[in-house]
Write a protein that holds these residues in place. Structure first.
Motif, PDB file in Angstrom:
ATOM      1  N   LYS A  60      -2.660   6.972  -1.464  1.00 30.17           N
ATOM      2  CA  LYS A  60      -2.131   7.873  -2.496  1.00 30.17           C
ATOM      3  C   LYS A  60      -1.362   9.032  -1.876  1.00 30.17           C
ATOM      4  CE  LYS A  60      -5.271   7.023  -6.362  1.00 30.17           C
ATOM      5  NZ  LYS A  60      -4.194   6.661  -7.309  1.00 30.17           N
ATOM      6  N   ILE A  61      -1.913   9.599  -0.808  1.00 31.13           N
ATOM      7  CA  ILE A  61      -1.254  10.743  -0.163  1.00 31.13           C
ATOM      8  C   ILE A  61       0.046  10.311   0.500  1.00 31.13           C
ATOM      9  CG2 ILE A  61      -1.465  12.475   1.667  1.00 31.13           C
ATOM     10  CD1 ILE A  61      -4.495  12.496   1.084  1.00 31.13           C
ATOM     11  N   SER A  62      -0.016   9.182   1.232  1.00 28.00           N
ATOM     12  CA  SER A  62       1.184   8.717   1.947  1.00 28.00           C
ATOM     13  C   SER A  62       2.246   8.194   0.986  1.00 28.00           C
ATOM     14  CB  SER A  62       0.806   7.628   2.960  1.00 28.00           C
ATOM     15  OG  SER A  62       0.234   6.510   2.301  1.00 28.00           O
ATOM     16  N   GLY A  63       1.832   7.830  -0.253  1.00 25.96           N
ATOM     17  CA  GLY A  63       2.794   7.347  -1.242  1.00 25.96           C
ATOM     18  C   GLY A  63       3.843   8.382  -1.611  1.00 25.96           C
ATOM     19  N   ILE A  64       3.575   9.650  -1.332  1.00 23.00           N
ATOM     20  CA  ILE A  64       4.549  10.714  -1.588  1.00 23.00           C
ATOM     21  C   ILE A  64       5.750  10.593  -0.644  1.00 23.00           C
ATOM     22  CG2 ILE A  64       4.866  13.234  -1.630  1.00 23.00           C
ATOM     23  CD1 ILE A  64       1.840  13.452  -2.143  1.00 23.00           C
ATOM     24  N   PHE A  65       5.509  10.017   0.553  1.00 24.33           N
ATOM     25  CA  PHE A  65       6.533  10.031   1.596  1.00 24.33           C
ATOM     26  C   PHE A  65       7.107   8.652   1.929  1.00 24.33           C
ATOM     27  CE2 PHE A  65       3.159  13.166   2.454  1.00 24.33           C
ATOM     28  CZ  PHE A  65       3.878  14.344   2.269  1.00 24.33           C
ATOM     29  N   VAL A  66       6.328   7.574   1.749  1.00 21.26           N
ATOM     30  CA  VAL A  66       6.776   6.260   2.213  1.00 21.26           C
ATOM     31  C   VAL A  66       6.638   5.223   1.107  1.00 21.26           C
ATOM     32  CG1 VAL A  66       6.203   6.758   4.632  1.00 21.26           C
ATOM     33  CG2 VAL A  66       4.493   5.712   3.128  1.00 21.26           C
ATOM     34  N   ASN A  67       7.215   4.037   1.337  1.00 17.81           N
ATOM     35  CA  ASN A  67       7.133   2.956   0.351  1.00 17.81           C
ATOM     36  C   ASN A  67       5.778   2.246   0.452  1.00 17.81           C
ATOM     37  OD1 ASN A  67       7.255   1.305   2.616  1.00 17.81           O
ATOM     38  ND2 ASN A  67       9.431   0.839   2.336  1.00 17.81           N
ATOM     39  N   GLU A  68       5.627   1.182  -0.356  1.00 19.00           N
ATOM     40  CA  GLU A  68       4.340   0.497  -0.450  1.00 19.00           C
ATOM     41  C   GLU A  68       3.894  -0.104   0.875  1.00 19.00           C
ATOM     42  OE1 GLU A  68       2.217  -3.060  -3.079  1.00 19.00           O
ATOM     43  OE2 GLU A  68       4.155  -2.243  -3.687  1.00 19.00           O
ATOM     44  N   VAL A  69       4.839  -0.702   1.618  1.00 20.34           N
ATOM     45  CA  VAL A  69       4.501  -1.298   2.916  1.00 20.34           C
ATOM     46  C   VAL A  69       4.025  -0.215   3.879  1.00 20.34           C
ATOM     47  CG1 VAL A  69       5.388  -2.550   4.917  1.00 20.34           C
ATOM     48  CG2 VAL A  69       6.110  -3.211   2.598  1.00 20.34           C
ATOM     49  N   GLY A  70       4.722   0.914   3.888  1.00 16.11           N
ATOM     50  CA  GLY A  70       4.333   2.032   4.739  1.00 16.11           C
ATOM     51  C   GLY A  70       2.953   2.558   4.395  1.00 16.11           C
ATOM     52  N   GLN A  71       2.647   2.600   3.084  1.00 14.85           N
ATOM     53  CA  GLN A  71       1.324   3.062   2.647  1.00 14.85           C
ATOM     54  C   GLN A  71       0.222   2.153   3.210  1.00 14.85           C
ATOM     55  OE1 GLN A  71       1.160   3.516  -1.680  1.00 14.85           O
ATOM     56  NE2 GLN A  71       3.330   4.066  -1.676  1.00 14.85           N
ATOM     57  N   GLU A  72       0.450   0.830   3.142  1.00 10.03           N
ATOM     58  CA  GLU A  72      -0.540  -0.114   3.648  1.00 10.03           C
ATOM     59  C   GLU A  72      -0.768   0.092   5.137  1.00 10.03           C
ATOM     60  OE1 GLU A  72      -2.447  -2.719   2.422  1.00 10.03           O
ATOM     61  OE2 GLU A  72      -2.010  -2.025   0.402  1.00 10.03           O
ATOM     62  N   ILE A  73       0.325   0.207   5.896  1.00 11.12           N
ATOM     63  CA  ILE A  73       0.220   0.357   7.350  1.00 11.12           C
ATOM     64  C   ILE A  73      -0.529   1.636   7.703  1.00 11.12           C
ATOM     65  CG2 ILE A  73       1.543   0.727   9.480  1.00 11.12           C
ATOM     66  CD1 ILE A  73       3.732  -1.077   8.248  1.00 11.12           C
ATOM     67  N   ILE A  74      -0.154   2.744   7.066  1.00 10.39           N
ATOM     68  CA  ILE A  74      -0.793   4.036   7.361  1.00 10.39           C
ATOM     69  C   ILE A  74      -2.281   3.986   6.999  1.00 10.39           C
ATOM     70  CG2 ILE A  74      -0.863   6.475   6.710  1.00 10.39           C
ATOM     71  CD1 ILE A  74       2.188   6.325   6.350  1.00 10.39           C
ATOM     72  N   SER A  75      -2.616   3.334   5.875  1.00  8.90           N
ATOM     73  CA  SER A  75      -4.018   3.298   5.436  1.00  8.90           C
ATOM     74  C   SER A  75      -4.894   2.523   6.417  1.00  8.90           C
ATOM     75  CB  SER A  75      -4.127   2.685   4.036  1.00  8.90           C
ATOM     76  OG  SER A  75      -3.814   1.303   4.042  1.00  8.90           O
ATOM     77  N   TYR A  76      -4.316   1.474   7.036  1.00  8.42           N
ATOM     78  CA  TYR A  76      -5.091   0.726   8.026  1.00  8.42           C
ATOM     79  C   TYR A  76      -5.157   1.468   9.357  1.00  8.42           C
ATOM     80  CZ  TYR A  76      -5.267  -3.310   4.919  1.00  8.42           C
ATOM     81  OH  TYR A  76      -5.521  -4.138   3.864  1.00  8.42           O
ATOM     82  N   VAL A  77      -4.084   2.128   9.726  1.00  6.50           N
ATOM     83  CA  VAL A  77      -4.060   2.881  10.984  1.00  6.50           C
ATOM     84  C   VAL A  77      -5.068   4.025  10.942  1.00  6.50           C
ATOM     85  CG1 VAL A  77      -2.655   4.404  12.444  1.00  6.50           C
ATOM     86  CG2 VAL A  77      -1.694   2.257  11.584  1.00  6.50           C
ATOM     87  N   CYS A  78      -5.227   4.643   9.775  1.00  4.46           N
ATOM     88  CA  CYS A  78      -6.135   5.790   9.677  1.00  4.46           C
ATOM     89  C   CYS A  78      -7.587   5.400   9.919  1.00  4.46           C
ATOM     90  CB  CYS A  78      -5.985   6.480   8.325  1.00  4.46           C
ATOM     91  SG  CYS A  78      -6.835   5.644   6.973  1.00  4.46           S
ATOM     92  N   LEU A  79      -7.906   4.110   9.783  1.00  4.90           N
ATOM     93  CA  LEU A  79      -9.281   3.659  10.019  1.00  4.90           C
ATOM     94  C   LEU A  79      -9.563   3.377  11.486  1.00  4.90           C
ATOM     95  CD1 LEU A  79      -9.908   1.177   7.039  1.00  4.90           C
ATOM     96  CD2 LEU A  79     -10.606   3.554   7.217  1.00  4.90           C
ATOM     97  N   LEU A  80      -8.499   3.335  12.317  1.00  8.64           N
ATOM     98  CA  LEU A  80      -8.679   2.948  13.716  1.00  8.64           C
ATOM     99  C   LEU A  80      -9.650   3.838  14.484  1.00  8.64           C
ATOM    100  CD1 LEU A  80      -5.103   1.783  14.794  1.00  8.64           C
ATOM    101  CD2 LEU A  80      -7.174   0.391  14.577  1.00  8.64           C
TER     102      LEU A  80
END
Length: 665
Positions: free
Chosen positions: A214-234
């Motif tokens: 939701k937060i990253s959706g302000i700045f990037v598209n749907e694919v970017g949101q998915e990537i960022i959400s998985y990276v944040c769990l690393l």
């Protein structure tokens, strides 16, 4: 949906080896698809495949072990769990410095494991068995070969921000699952199981990923949101590299990506989730017994199939789905349900998800570090408040058949709600309400006589259920544990005993009366009996007799010897009586009928003579003693005597609490 049916059939096959009752849902699946020959064959094949896989896995666990490379998957203060090509093993290692992810070389041979566990305590042996760990290793050589990459990050994540002392241990628990057992707050969390849903299902991780999207959706598209959400769990993944929830999330994401990019969205969400389940179960069939696996995927399937909306009604549906899994799980595994669980997940999941996000963000933004500290402090005081407000429902032990009926009714109710079939909703709701009320009431007690030899460690405590009357004979007593509050009262309540009609103390030894004061202060006890003059004692048609009517100079020989003539089950409870008492008893009562003998003095060689056992010929001998106690109970000579006369031996130190019943019907 067909793939889901095949998965369910496969799961029934895995479970049927240990629980044959799971053949019933398999047969129902066959009936459901009887007219679809191809699916019928696949479902039958999946069941057979499950049977074969679990059989082979069990066989692999019996193979001899010599030496191998092994991955450390879990560490404790003085032990590790390792994974090898021959399976998983428990390894006792004193004072080690290994961490999860280390690769070691190990040489040794397999040995059985056993862990001391008193009534109501966490059973680590059962936990290991459900993880597919059948053996421990007797280690001859252990050497670190390849250090874990976690060593590079763990110290940084744990020490970068200093938390107040009362929060430091809970922070470590949340980040790395390491538990400081000296912290009373953490012990209360574990005892009350307040974080069970979060720790098992990884619900907080899913919330964290959605929050980041939701937060990253302000700045990037749907694919970017998915990537960022998985990276944040690393970072959390690195700290908990063996935690199942991360693999579930990442495998699910990978399958969705492949389905979209490589297979043109051929598979729907139910099929993708089914494929993920198959992947995990083929990798390790014992996942079928792991709550982290089955709770998470049951919830996932329910949310996919019911598809609750974002409206208020949809939110209520989501809550109902959550509770339809939480409540049965807690009731099935503990026989109790704390009403706080109605609120705990709803409060703690978003709070902890937010804390995880802010914790890692503020590692690099020092001035903002107080924000996650304040959130965790709020969680701390919230849990403290809830600890003082326990409202617990007691259901007792539930049979496998009853569990399947409950699951069927819950499934039917969810289906009727989703399909808006109001007559079905009403009928199932009435049935479930009736069953709930019956399960909370001690209905079966009115038709049974029962005895329970409670596992109180090195001591004695025996509960008699004489239909709806309750008698406790001795309380046990330990110097390092409050037996009354921590063992007896929880046990009585779990078994729907909410008062004692009689508390009988056989004699004045601490291991027999040490918990009496605590029990009488904190639990309703109508009568306390310590004298012989109170016998014979008639209770609901059963007359309890004291068979020791002589006086001695020894406190053990003075012990009450209580005879309980249940229908088809005659009990003789010897207390700490010795051979001298046994000789007198045989003279006075030469034709005494005894089915169950609780042997005298915890299996000491001062009791249980050859002549006594030869004369009584009991079917079962109960020995109440502590595991590896300082007295060496039960003594080898006593075990030899009982074995000589083919008496079945049951021990509370090895078998836990032992219960026997005799029905009036």
């Amino acid at each position: 949906m067909n793939l889901l049916f095949i998965l369910l059939s496969f799961c029934c096959g895995l479970l049927a080896i240990k629980h044959p009752v799971f053949c019933i849902p398999f047969v129902l699946l066959l009936v459901r698809v009887f007219q679809k020959k191809k699916i019928f064959i696949f479902i039958g094949g999946a069941f057979l495949c499950g049977l074969i896989m679990m059989t082979l896995s069990n066989f692999r666990a019996t193979l001899p072990f010599s030496e191998e490379l092994a991955l450390v998957t879990k560490t404790g203060r003085n032990h590790i769990i390792i994974w090898t090509l021959k399976g998983k093993f428990y390894v006792k290692v004193q004072g080690h410095s290994l961490i999860v992810g280390d690769i070691i070389f190990i040489r040794g041979n397999t040995i059985p494991y056993f862990f001391k566990s008193l009534e109501g305590e966490f059973n680590y042996g059962k936990y290991l068995a459900n993880k597919g760990i059948k053996w421990a290793l007797d280690v001859r050589l252990l050497a670190l070969r390849f250090p874990s990459v976690m060593r590079l990050f763990k110290g940084f994540f744990n020490k970068s921000v200093i938390y107040p002392r009362h929060l430091e241990n809970i922070k470590t628990l949340l980040l790395t699952r390491s538990i400081n057992y000296d912290d009373p707050f953490l012990k209360d969390i574990l005892r009350l199981d307040l974080l069970f849903l979060i720790s098992l299902t990884g619900a907080h991780l899913s919330f964290l990923r959605r929050l980041v999207k939701k937060i990253s959706g302000i700045f990037v598209n749907e694919v970017g949101q998915e990537i960022i959400s998985y990276v944040c769990l690393l970072p959390l993944f690195i700290l908990n590299i063996t935690k199942f929830a991360f693999y579930r999330i990442y495998i699910g994401g990978l399958l969705r990506f492949l389905n979209k990019k490589k297979f043109n969205a051929t598979f729907n969400r139910v099929e993708l989730t089914s494929i993920a389940c198959f992947l995990f179960l083929f990798t390790n069939p014992y996942f079928i017994y792991d709550p982290a696996f089955y709770l998470a995927y049951i919830l996932t399937f329910l949310f996919i199939l019911i598809r609750p909306s974002n409206t208020i009604k949809g939110r209520l549906q989501s809550t109902l789905i959550l509770f339809s899994v939480i409540v049965p799980y807690k009731v099935f595994t503990t026989g109790t349900f704390n009403l706080l669980y109605v609120f705990m997940p709803l409060l703690l999941v978003p709070l902890l998800g937010l804390w995880y996000l802010l914790y890692f963000v503020t590692l690099f933004l020092g001035p903002l570090k107080n924000i996650p500290i304040n959130i965790l402090n709020f969680v701390y005081y919230l849990i403290e408040l809830m600890k003082k407000s326990d409202v617990i429902l007691y259901f007792g032990d539930i049979s496998v058949i009853s569990k399947l009926i409950i699951i069927f009714l819950i499934g039917t109710l969810l289906y009727s709600l989703n399909s808006k079939i109001k007559p079905l909703q009403k009928n199932v709701g009435i049935i479930m309400a009736g069953l709930l009320l019956l399960s909370l009431l001690p209905v079966s007690h009115y038709f049974e006589y029962a005895v329970s030899f409670i596992n109180v460690g090195q001591g004695d405590s025996t509960l008699l259920r004489i239909k709806n009357k309750y008698v406790l004979i001795d309380t046990g007593g330990l110097t390092y544990k409050d037996v009354g509050n921590d063992i007896l009262i929880p046990y009585l309540k779990r078994n729907k005993v909410f008062h004692l009609d009689y508390l009988i103390i056989t004699h004045e030894d601490f291991d027999h009366n040490g918990a009496m004061d605590t029990l009488v202060r904190n639990f309703p006890v109508k009568n306390v009996i310590t004298e012989r003059t109170c016998f014979p004692l008639a209770i609901n048609g059963i007359t309890l007799q004291n068979l020791n009517n002589r006086y001695y100079d020894d406190v053990n020989l003075e012990s009450l010897i209580i005879y309980v003539p249940f229908p088809k089950l005659n009990l003789l409870l010897m207390g700490d009586a010795g051979v001298e008492n046994e000789e007198e008893l045989l003279k006075t009562y030469p034709s005494l009928a005894v089915d169950v003998l609780k042997v005298g003095h915890h299996g000491s060689n001062t009791s249980t003579s050859d002549e006594f056992i030869k004369a009584l010929r009991p079917q079962i001998a109960i020995i109440s003693c502590g595991y590896q106690n300082n007295y060496g109970h039960p003594h080898a000579s006593v075990l030899a005597t009982l074995t000589k006369y083919e008496v079945i031996i049951k021990r509370t130190d090895l078998d836990g609490t032992i219960s026997l019943k005799s029905s009036i019907i």
